[in-house]
Write an enzyme that holds these catalytic residues in place. Structure first.
Site, mmCIF file in Angstrom:
data_model
loop_
_atom_site.group_PDB
_atom_site.id
_atom_site.type_symbol
_atom_site.label_atom_id
_atom_site.label_comp_id
_atom_site.label_asym_id
_atom_site.label_seq_id
_atom_site.Cartn_x
_atom_site.Cartn_y
_atom_site.Cartn_z
ATOM 1 N N GLY A 122 -56.856 46.205 -55.888
ATOM 2 C CA GLY A 122 -58.222 46.185 -55.356
ATOM 3 C C GLY A 122 -58.491 47.405 -54.506
ATOM 4 N N SER A 124 -60.960 50.278 -55.922
ATOM 5 C CA SER A 124 -62.312 50.785 -56.197
ATOM 6 C C SER A 124 -63.405 49.792 -55.796
ATOM 7 C CB SER A 124 -62.464 51.072 -57.692
ATOM 8 O OG SER A 124 -61.473 51.951 -58.124
ATOM 9 N N SER A 156 -58.426 45.655 -62.959
ATOM 10 C CA SER A 156 -57.733 45.238 -64.178
ATOM 11 C C SER A 156 -56.922 43.969 -63.897
ATOM 12 C CB SER A 156 -56.779 46.340 -64.658
ATOM 13 O OG SER A 156 -57.485 47.546 -64.835
ATOM 14 N N GLU A 239 -48.520 55.794 -58.843
ATOM 15 C CA GLU A 239 -49.594 55.418 -59.775
ATOM 16 C C GLU A 239 -49.819 56.485 -60.842
ATOM 17 O OE1 GLU A 239 -53.190 53.980 -57.965
ATOM 18 O OE2 GLU A 239 -54.265 53.964 -59.857
#
Ligand SMILES: Cc1cc2nc3c(=O)[nH]c(=O)nc-3n(C[C@H](O)[C@H](O)[C@H](O)COP(=O)(O)OP(=O)(O)OC[C@H]3O[C@@H](n4cnc5c(N)ncnc54)[C@H](O)[C@@H]3O)c2cc1C
Length: 373
Positions: A122, A124, A156, A239
């Protein structure tokens, strides 16, 4: 590569081949984001391949980031369904390991390594994508804990995850990069709503996550309150620095290479050879990043570089396949037509997710100005 890593590579390859032969998955493009099968993740967990770099006392494998690279490379090449554990294994576990309290580590790391808890990201928000420091979700003190209110977007697998990592504003500090903090949120908590967003492929993997005064225990802050910006920036090495930024389209490249081997045009053979040559260089960079991570460094710039070059490569795999295969893309078909359709439909997201190309290039250029570090 050491013999040990060769053995590991063979074991992962073997497992993926057996699941595939048994019809338990069909290789697909973008499987690390779209291939969700908790059963497969638990099979990997039983073999110690989730959290493979974490200390054994936390349920990890106590191995190197190079070992993790071997595991992830083989799974990505196979197009195996790894999305259920991917975010937690790649970056939330490492963030908890680096910054979490011993209690938070004990509570979560063994359960992530066992694929019992799964995480979504969480970060964006509608007005905070590239400009992540513009996050407006707030976390306010409530007795011994916190209350989170706000909305995240493009999350996602929020609808399939047990927990979310949430970047929220806790206040304090003069600059907007200050006063951000990182939290673990139980998605079964009161006040959490998850709404689907259907993507270009007609699939539901994105979501909007809404938090309305959601209670979070104090112990579920990751690291220092107010130090979220520095911490999340480091997380980006994990990431962006992995081979999923290079191999999302590998099943398509492999199918294309097989098809040109059976007597295609010289132009097609050359184009595939060119892609294979580029892939060899990208693997090398991923290997260097894994070695850097093994020293405890956070190679943020080099990870941005791999992500940019990798996603350009992935896009070119799709474009080359479209140009030279002579195949008509068909999302409903197996083999090359199906993989080509998946590649085409996923491609717009390659250079957006995990940091857009423009943002990465700025980071890379700044690094050059600072002496290429
Ligand atoms: C497949 C996919 C999965 C995703 N999964 C997640 C997830 O699980 N969790 C999550 O939190 N987010 C997720 N995202 C969101 C993703 O991180 C954001 O879309 C991304 O950060 C870009 O933000 P934005 O969409 O708000 O675009 P914007 O930031 O609004 O950018 C729009 C355009 O402006 C350009 N731009 C913006 N700022 C600058 C600048 N300073 N200089 C030059 N150009 C600039 C960008 O490059 C882009 O072209 C996902 C996105 C995709 C596509």
């Amino acid at each position: 590569m050491s013999e040990d890593l060769d053995v590991l590579r063979g074991q992962v390859r073997d497992l993926a081949a057996r699941w595939r032969a048994a019809g338990r998955f069909r290789p697909r493009c973008d499987a690390w984001l779209r291939g969700h099968d908790i059963g497969f993740s638990r099979e990997l967990a039983r073999r110690g391949w989730i959290g493979i770099t974490w200390p054994r006392e936390h349920g990890g494998g106590g191995r190197s980031n190079r070992a993790r690279l071997v595991v992830t490379e083989e799974l990505l090449r196979a197009g195996a369904p790894v999305a259920a554990h991917w975010m937690a294994d790649r970056q939330i576990g490492p963030a908890i390991l680096r910054y979490g309290t011993p209690e938070l580590q004990r509570e979560f790391l063994p359960r992530i390594a066992a694929a019992e808890v799964t995480f979504c990201l969480g970060m964006s928000e509608t007005e905070a994508g590239s400009d992540l420091a513009a996050v407006r979700t707030t976390a306010t003190r409530d007795g011994d804990g916190w209350r989170i209110t706000g909305a995240k977007v493009w999350t996602s697998h929020a609808h399939r995850s047990s927990h979310a990592y949430v970047l929220a504003r806790t206040g304090g500090g003069q600059r907007r990069h200050e006063g951000l903090s990182e939290f673990v949120v139980d998605l079964a908590s009161p006040g959490v709503t998850v709404r689907p967003i259907i993507d270009l492929q007609g699939e539901h993997h994105f979501n909007e996550m809404i938090f309305d005064d959601v209670p979070v225990p104090d112990g579920w802050v990751i690291g220092q309150v107010g130090a979220g910006w520095r911490q999340v920036t480091e997380q980006l090495s994990f990431e962006r620095g992995g081979l999923e930024r290079v191999l999302s389209t590998y099943p398509l490249l492999e199918a294309l290479a097989r098809s040109v081997r059976s007597g295609a045009e010289p132009d097609a053979v050359r184009a595939v050879g060119e892609l294979a040559a580029r892939l060899a260089v990208l693997r090398r960079i991923a290997w260097e990043i894994a070695a850097d991570l093994d020293t405890g460094a956070a190679p943020v710039r080099r990870a941005a570089l791999l992500k940019h070059l990798g996603t350009t490569f992935e896009r070119d795999v799709t474009e080359t396949a479209r140009r030279v295969s002579g195949v008509r893309p068909d999302p409903t078909a197996a083999g090359l037509p199906g993989l080509l359709a998946q590649g085409i439909l996923a491609a717009p997201g390659f250079s957006i997710r995990g940091g857009t190309t423009e943002v990465l290039l700025t980071l890379i250029a700044r690094g050059e100005a600072d002496g290429g570090r």
